[in-house]
Scaffold this active site. Sequence first.
Site, mmCIF file in Angstrom:
data_model
loop_
_atom_site.group_PDB
_atom_site.id
_atom_site.type_symbol
_atom_site.label_atom_id
_atom_site.label_comp_id
_atom_site.label_asym_id
_atom_site.label_seq_id
_atom_site.Cartn_x
_atom_site.Cartn_y
_atom_site.Cartn_z
ATOM 1 N N PHE A 164 0.759 -1.301 0.039
ATOM 2 C CA PHE A 164 0.038 -0.111 0.051
ATOM 3 C C PHE A 164 0.986 1.217 -0.069
ATOM 4 C CE2 PHE A 164 -2.658 3.297 2.571
ATOM 5 C CZ PHE A 164 -3.623 3.193 1.573
ATOM 6 N N GLU A 165 0.599 1.965 -0.887
ATOM 7 C CA GLU A 165 1.314 3.551 -1.001
ATOM 8 C C GLU A 165 0.187 4.404 -0.566
ATOM 9 O OE1 GLU A 165 2.755 6.476 -0.841
ATOM 10 O OE2 GLU A 165 4.434 5.404 -1.336
ATOM 11 N N PRO A 166 0.094 5.019 0.583
ATOM 12 C CA PRO A 166 -0.780 6.150 0.720
ATOM 13 C C PRO A 166 -0.966 7.283 0.152
ATOM 14 C CG PRO A 166 0.575 5.808 2.693
ATOM 15 C CD PRO A 166 0.941 4.767 1.583
ATOM 16 N N ARG A 167 0.162 7.684 -0.676
ATOM 17 C CA ARG A 167 0.125 8.962 -1.335
ATOM 18 C C ARG A 167 -0.191 8.707 -2.709
ATOM 19 N NH1 ARG A 167 6.212 10.049 -1.037
ATOM 20 N NH2 ARG A 167 6.267 7.888 -1.390
#
Length: 419
Positions: A249-252
């Site tokens: 997961f890459e929140p940005r």
Amino acid sequence: MIFRFSTFLLSFGLFSFTMSAQSLSQRLSDTYDTFREPALTERRFRHKDLVPLMQQLPASFEVTEVGKSTQNRSISQVRLGNGPVKVLLWSQMHGDEATATMAIFDLFRFFAASGDGFDDLRTEILSRTTLYFVPMLNPDGAEAWTRRTALGIDMNRDALRLQTPEGRLLKQLQQTLQPTFAFNLHDQSPRYSAGPTGKLATVSFLATAYNEAREINDVRKRSMQLIVGLNRMLQTYIPGQVARYSDEFEPRAFGDNIQKWGSSLILIESGGYAGDPEKLYIRKLNYLALLTGLQAIASGSYRKEDIKAYETIPENGRAVYDLLVRNVHVVRNGQAILTDIAVNRQELAVFNRPEKWYIRGTVEEFGDLSVFFGTQELDATGLTIEGDVRMGVKADFELKSADGQVKYRIENGTLLPVH
């Protein structure tokens, strides 16, 4: 007996669906040259090159300016179809990733045509979906042939702060349209491998995660199901050369957030294919994948796919160089050492002018490279290189036999036999 018969029917239905999809992709492949946009012959085109192509689209294509870039270039959306299922597709979020943009204009020519045996397919797609294309989301980056926007920001890491006007536009489109499906179209390094193999990852997919736990809800499940079918289709053309990104997961990132915001996100990355520096064959693969995917969405056939097959697609690896010379002796301090040499050929701009560029071949790695591969390889057993061979130098060398005869030359990273 009833159980066995129902199992047979299920298997037969999946078999028929698979055969139908393969037949469609083959017909699309056979006729591709009919629809290839002739104005786009290489990757380094600019915003001004696309404007007249959109202006020439038929009246059935609704072309609107939906925003402006940092440097005030128009960002256009092309709307097509009138079906209930909305699909948003965008390319060149990164300005120097143009392969799918070319494929989108090939799609436009396909949808503008008629009377060629594909009218039923066009009707199926355009009556059941409404397509929203943004062919060049980062026109300033395309102008400079660079990944980032004119603000120096990687737009694909701007989904939270929304500092870029281009990023704000993408979120606005997703929030306003609320598409069921979203295609995030990119280019990746041409040297990724499909798993720990010597095969290039020509196309890579990702059904992005929407949370740290990488859970699978109905939205993400649809992404996975669609990718399973696209992978199976592409194996016909690039067997063993389809990969997938890690779903950490890459929140940005926009892909992860758009999945979280409720649109099934399919990331498609165009990688490398031997002998295809302008990615024109990969462009064709994008065309096939997008049309196949849109048909699966329109018909709902993707629902038959088992997401377990998604996990069988190998992850992207970093195992391939452009040229790998194995088992060569290099003379250093009067001593011949046995080593492998990896060379990559990079595109470099001339005086920061993106329309003018040259290739520089450079030594990227030196030593025991037995766990790596080369798109091109040479077993140089018994041969010796004299001279300055080290990391970062231009790859200009001669490979000599024990009697001093030159057997091969490497000039600017290109291997040349000596006759």
